[in-house]
Write a protein that holds these residues in place. Structure first.
Motif, PDB file in Angstrom:
ATOM      1  N   ARG A   5      -5.777  -3.232 -14.135  1.00  0.00           N
ATOM      2  CA  ARG A   5      -4.762  -2.895 -15.133  1.00  0.00           C
ATOM      3  C   ARG A   5      -5.380  -3.175 -16.491  1.00  0.00           C
ATOM      4  O   ARG A   5      -5.866  -4.278 -16.748  1.00  0.00           O
ATOM      5  CB  ARG A   5      -3.528  -3.796 -14.991  1.00  0.00           C
ATOM      6  N   TRP A  56      -7.411  -6.230  -9.324  1.00  0.00           N
ATOM      7  CA  TRP A  56      -6.546  -6.349  -8.148  1.00  0.00           C
ATOM      8  C   TRP A  56      -7.238  -5.748  -6.937  1.00  0.00           C
ATOM      9  O   TRP A  56      -7.975  -4.774  -7.052  1.00  0.00           O
ATOM     10  CB  TRP A  56      -5.209  -5.644  -8.412  1.00  0.00           C
ATOM     11  N   ALA A  62      -1.910  -3.682  -7.607  1.00  0.00           N
ATOM     12  CA  ALA A  62      -1.945  -3.483  -9.060  1.00  0.00           C
ATOM     13  C   ALA A  62      -0.623  -2.896  -9.548  1.00  0.00           C
ATOM     14  O   ALA A  62      -0.086  -3.320 -10.577  1.00  0.00           O
ATOM     15  CB  ALA A  62      -3.112  -2.575  -9.441  1.00  0.00           C
TER      16      ALA A  62
END
Length: 109
Positions: A5, A56, A62
């Motif tokens: 992210r 992630w 995520a």
């Protein structure tokens, strides 16, 4: 393969203290979430722009993290700015094989 992210937000020039507090608070939350791998943070104090890159294990993790974290960030930022944060989910490509993964992230000499 894993996912990240990429979060970007603006606070205004020289707001490092606020950015540090937000970073520490959200980092603590991330570390307790499923699939969290780590984070890198980017501070551009003169421009007041700040970024976070969270890693992630899976796209699903995520996305789930984003459902929890992004609304909290939006709410918190309303106390400091009218600028809206942005988020982008991306696949992470490692240019090295597993044996060289450490070499790609740290200086060994």
């Amino acid at each position: 393969m894993y996912y990240a992210r990429l979060i970007h937000y603006k606070l205004g020039a020289n707001q490092r203290i606020i950015a540090e507090r937000l970073t520490k608070d959200f980092d603590k939350i991330c570390r307790k979430m499923n699939g969290f791998r780590g984070s890198v943070y980017f501070f551009d104090d003169p421009s007041g722009e700040y970024r976070a890159l969270n890693y992630w294990d899976t796209k699903e993790e995520a996305l789930q993290a984003n459902k929890v974290l992004f609304p909290k960030l939006e709410q918190e930022l309303r106390n400091y700015t009218n600028e809206k944060p942005t988020v982008k989910l991306v696949e992470v490509f490692e240019a090295t094989n597993d044996d060289d993964i450490v070499k790609s992230h740290i200086k060994l000499w």
